[in-house]
Design an enzyme around this catalytic site. Structure first.
Site, PDB file in Angstrom:
ATOM      1  N   ASN A  92      41.603  35.631  46.855  1.00  0.00           N
ATOM      2  CA  ASN A  92      42.923  35.689  47.497  1.00  0.00           C
ATOM      3  C   ASN A  92      43.212  34.492  48.404  1.00  0.00           C
ATOM      4  O   ASN A  92      44.372  34.114  48.575  1.00  0.00           O
ATOM      5  CB  ASN A  92      43.002  36.998  48.300  1.00  0.00           C
ATOM      6  CG  ASN A  92      44.196  37.040  49.224  1.00  0.00           C
ATOM      7  OD1 ASN A  92      45.312  37.299  48.808  1.00  0.00           O
ATOM      8  ND2 ASN A  92      43.974  36.751  50.501  1.00  0.00           N
ATOM      9  N   SER A 144      50.970  33.262  41.374  1.00  0.00           N
ATOM     10  CA  SER A 144      52.275  33.335  42.051  1.00  0.00           C
ATOM     11  C   SER A 144      53.389  33.316  41.011  1.00  0.00           C
ATOM     12  O   SER A 144      53.211  32.791  39.907  1.00  0.00           O
ATOM     13  CB  SER A 144      52.432  32.133  42.978  1.00  0.00           C
ATOM     14  OG  SER A 144      53.771  32.015  43.395  1.00  0.00           O
ATOM     15  N   TYR A 157      52.249  23.190  44.837  1.00  0.00           N
ATOM     16  CA  TYR A 157      51.693  24.552  45.008  1.00  0.00           C
ATOM     17  C   TYR A 157      51.827  25.312  43.688  1.00  0.00           C
ATOM     18  O   TYR A 157      50.878  25.972  43.242  1.00  0.00           O
ATOM     19  CB  TYR A 157      52.449  25.267  46.136  1.00  0.00           C
ATOM     20  CG  TYR A 157      52.101  26.730  46.309  1.00  0.00           C
ATOM     21  CD1 TYR A 157      50.979  27.123  47.026  1.00  0.00           C
ATOM     22  CD2 TYR A 157      52.915  27.730  45.765  1.00  0.00           C
ATOM     23  CE1 TYR A 157      50.671  28.472  47.200  1.00  0.00           C
ATOM     24  CE2 TYR A 157      52.617  29.080  45.936  1.00  0.00           C
ATOM     25  CZ  TYR A 157      51.490  29.439  46.648  1.00  0.00           C
ATOM     26  OH  TYR A 157      51.193  30.774  46.814  1.00  0.00           O
ATOM     27  N   ALA A 159      51.882  24.130  40.745  1.00  0.00           N
ATOM     28  CA  ALA A 159      50.891  23.616  39.784  1.00  0.00           C
ATOM     29  C   ALA A 159      49.518  24.219  40.045  1.00  0.00           C
ATOM     30  O   ALA A 159      48.771  24.525  39.108  1.00  0.00           O
ATOM     31  CB  ALA A 159      50.832  22.087  39.872  1.00  0.00           C
ATOM     32  N   LYS A 161      48.966  27.175  41.209  1.00  0.00           N
ATOM     33  CA  LYS A 161      48.989  28.575  40.766  1.00  0.00           C
ATOM     34  C   LYS A 161      49.054  28.664  39.240  1.00  0.00           C
ATOM     35  O   LYS A 161      48.527  29.604  38.637  1.00  0.00           O
ATOM     36  CB  LYS A 161      50.145  29.326  41.433  1.00  0.00           C
ATOM     37  CG  LYS A 161      49.968  29.470  42.946  1.00  0.00           C
ATOM     38  CD  LYS A 161      48.672  30.215  43.295  1.00  0.00           C
ATOM     39  CE  LYS A 161      48.477  30.437  44.773  1.00  0.00           C
ATOM     40  NZ  LYS A 161      47.240  31.163  45.098  1.00  0.00           N
TER      41      LYS A 161
HETATM   42  N1  NAD Z   1      53.048  35.213  50.692  1.00  0.00           N
HETATM   43  C1  NAD Z   1      53.590  34.931  49.530  1.00  0.00           C
HETATM   44  O1  NAD Z   1      54.817  34.876  49.394  1.00  0.00           O
HETATM   45  C2  NAD Z   1      52.732  34.691  48.313  1.00  0.00           C
HETATM   46  C3  NAD Z   1      53.352  34.676  47.058  1.00  0.00           C
HETATM   47  C4  NAD Z   1      52.578  34.446  45.930  1.00  0.00           C
HETATM   48  C5  NAD Z   1      51.214  34.240  46.039  1.00  0.00           C
HETATM   49  N2  NAD Z   1      50.632  34.256  47.281  1.00  0.00           N
HETATM   50  C6  NAD Z   1      49.187  34.023  47.327  1.00  0.00           C
HETATM   51  O2  NAD Z   1      48.544  35.146  47.905  1.00  0.00           O
HETATM   52  C7  NAD Z   1      47.362  34.748  48.574  1.00  0.00           C
HETATM   53  C8  NAD Z   1      47.354  35.318  49.974  1.00  0.00           C
HETATM   54  O3  NAD Z   1      48.403  34.733  50.722  1.00  0.00           O
HETATM   55  P1  NAD Z   1      49.122  35.425  51.975  1.00  0.00           P
HETATM   56  O4  NAD Z   1      50.558  35.375  51.715  1.00  0.00           O
HETATM   57  O5  NAD Z   1      48.471  36.708  52.282  1.00  0.00           O
HETATM   58  O6  NAD Z   1      48.862  34.322  53.098  1.00  0.00           O
HETATM   59  P2  NAD Z   1      47.926  34.273  54.376  1.00  0.00           P
HETATM   60  O7  NAD Z   1      48.137  32.919  54.952  1.00  0.00           O
HETATM   61  O8  NAD Z   1      48.138  35.468  55.228  1.00  0.00           O
HETATM   62  O9  NAD Z   1      46.467  34.393  53.735  1.00  0.00           O
HETATM   63  C9  NAD Z   1      45.734  33.314  53.260  1.00  0.00           C
HETATM   64  C10 NAD Z   1      44.323  33.470  53.767  1.00  0.00           C
HETATM   65  O10 NAD Z   1      43.490  32.470  53.174  1.00  0.00           O
HETATM   66  C11 NAD Z   1      42.617  31.983  54.171  1.00  0.00           C
HETATM   67  N3  NAD Z   1      42.132  30.651  53.803  1.00  0.00           N
HETATM   68  C12 NAD Z   1      42.858  29.524  53.632  1.00  0.00           C
HETATM   69  N4  NAD Z   1      42.059  28.499  53.331  1.00  0.00           N
HETATM   70  C13 NAD Z   1      40.796  29.000  53.286  1.00  0.00           C
HETATM   71  C14 NAD Z   1      39.533  28.434  53.025  1.00  0.00           C
HETATM   72  N5  NAD Z   1      39.381  27.131  52.755  1.00  0.00           N
HETATM   73  N6  NAD Z   1      38.439  29.229  53.059  1.00  0.00           N
HETATM   74  C15 NAD Z   1      38.561  30.557  53.347  1.00  0.00           C
HETATM   75  N7  NAD Z   1      39.742  31.149  53.611  1.00  0.00           N
HETATM   76  C16 NAD Z   1      40.833  30.370  53.587  1.00  0.00           C
HETATM   77  C17 NAD Z   1      43.456  31.985  55.447  1.00  0.00           C
HETATM   78  O11 NAD Z   1      42.658  31.922  56.606  1.00  0.00           O
HETATM   79  C18 NAD Z   1      44.202  33.292  55.287  1.00  0.00           C
HETATM   80  O12 NAD Z   1      43.445  34.364  55.813  1.00  0.00           O
HETATM   81  C19 NAD Z   1      47.333  33.216  48.520  1.00  0.00           C
HETATM   82  O13 NAD Z   1      46.500  32.799  47.460  1.00  0.00           O
HETATM   83  C20 NAD Z   1      48.775  32.864  48.219  1.00  0.00           C
HETATM   84  O14 NAD Z   1      48.895  31.613  47.588  1.00  0.00           O
HETATM   85  C21 NAD Z   1      51.347  34.479  48.412  1.00  0.00           C
END
Ligand code: NAD
Length: 252
Positions: A92, A144, A157, A159, A161
């Site tokens: 995640n 995503s 971003y 790309a 995903k």
């Molecule tokens: N929020 C959205 O709209 C959305 C939409 C589609 C996909 N996503 C994907 O869902 C996932 C979760 O995102 P979210 O929205 O909960 O965001 P978020 O920022 O709350 O969570 C991301 C987490 O990843 C951790 N992280 C980042 N880099 C890291 C690293 N190098 N090592 C360990 N941990 C690391 C951060 O500390 C954070 O806890 C991500 O992969 C994101 O791309 C999010």
């Protein structure tokens, strides 16, 4: 309980985002969960909150930067030492990069690919090696909607995903002989720390919201049903797929 006695690792679960919500849903379904991230203080307080919310929940913290192969490897050793095995990996952790394509800096491109693609590859390589001997396991990637649909200002971003969804399909084939299922979830805009900064601009917020036929953004809890399904035996004959949860955006 659909995940009773399963051992799950969820990366990026220290923030109030999708990872945390998935970890909570897994604990409610009876799994023992490692919540993992780079910030140990935040991880410890997240673990405390989850334990308060779900009395008896078995929550461990895993301090890891997923871009470091050594750290990921050390985490996997600790999970196996502490719990004996690993059944479910949720890749995640991720970061967002927004900006016009023609202006993106090389260092930002490198960083977003390093976390979103290389980090997911490292975690999968290391944890799958622990699943192979028992010929069973579930890997869940976070892709995503922008892996599927084009949008302004989010190409790099998107790309990363797209790479995650492609990786999901390839690994599904390569790991099928070991009965390891690899699937992805592709959310639309979920209100989390990642999206909040951009959505704080009221005009932008309305513009983005109008893309979703269901008329709202997702909350992290909108994603957990698919994550539980993909971790449970109910999805045993499903692999290589990306489940899109986007309020109808890509249906148009
Ligand atoms: N929020 C959205 O709209 C959305 C939409 C589609 C996909 N996503 C994907 O869902 C996932 C979760 O995102 P979210 O929205 O909960 O965001 P978020 O920022 O709350 O969570 C991301 C987490 O990843 C951790 N992280 C980042 N880099 C890291 C690293 N190098 N090592 C360990 N941990 C690391 C951060 O500390 C954070 O806890 C991500 O992969 C994101 O791309 C999010």
């Amino acid at each position: 309980m659909r995940l009773k006695n399963k051992i799950a690792v969820v990366t990026g679960a220290s923030s109030q985002g999708i990872g945390r919500a998935i970890a909570i849903s897994y604990a409610k379904e009876g799994a023992e969960v490692f919540i993992c991230s780079r910030n140990l203080t935040k991880l410890k307080s997240a673990a405390e909150e989850i334990r308060k919310q779900i009395p008896g929940a078995k929550i461990h913290v895993g301090h890891v930067d997923i871009t470091s192969f050594e750290q990921v490897n050390a985490l996997a050793e600790r999970v196996v030492e502490q719990c004996g095995t690993i059944d479910i990996l949720v890749n995640n952790a991720g970061i967002l990069l927004r900006g016009p394509f023609l202006e993106v800096k090389e260092s930002d491109i490198d960083r977003v690919f390093e976390v979103n693609v290389k980090g997911q590859i490292f975690c999968t390589q290391v944890f799958v090696k622990k699943m192979i001997p028992k010929k069973r396991g579930k890997v869940i990637m976070l892709s995503s909607e922008v892996a599927i649909a084009g949008l302004d200002g989010i190409s790099i971003y998107g790309a990363t995903k797209g790479a995650v969804s492609a990786l999901t399909r390839h690994l599904a084939i390569e790991l099928a002989p070991f009965r390891i299922n690899v699937n992805a979830i592709a959310p639309g805009t979920v209100e989390t720390d990642m999206s909040r900064k951009n959505l704080s601009n009221p005009q932008w917020r309305e513009k983005v919201k109008s893309r979703f036929p269901l008329g709202r953004f997702a909350q992290p809890e909108d994603i957990v049903g698919a994550a539980v399904f993909l971790a449970s035996t109910e999805s045993d004959w499903m692999t290589g797929q990306t489940i899109v949860i986007d309020g109808g955006f890509t249906a148009g």
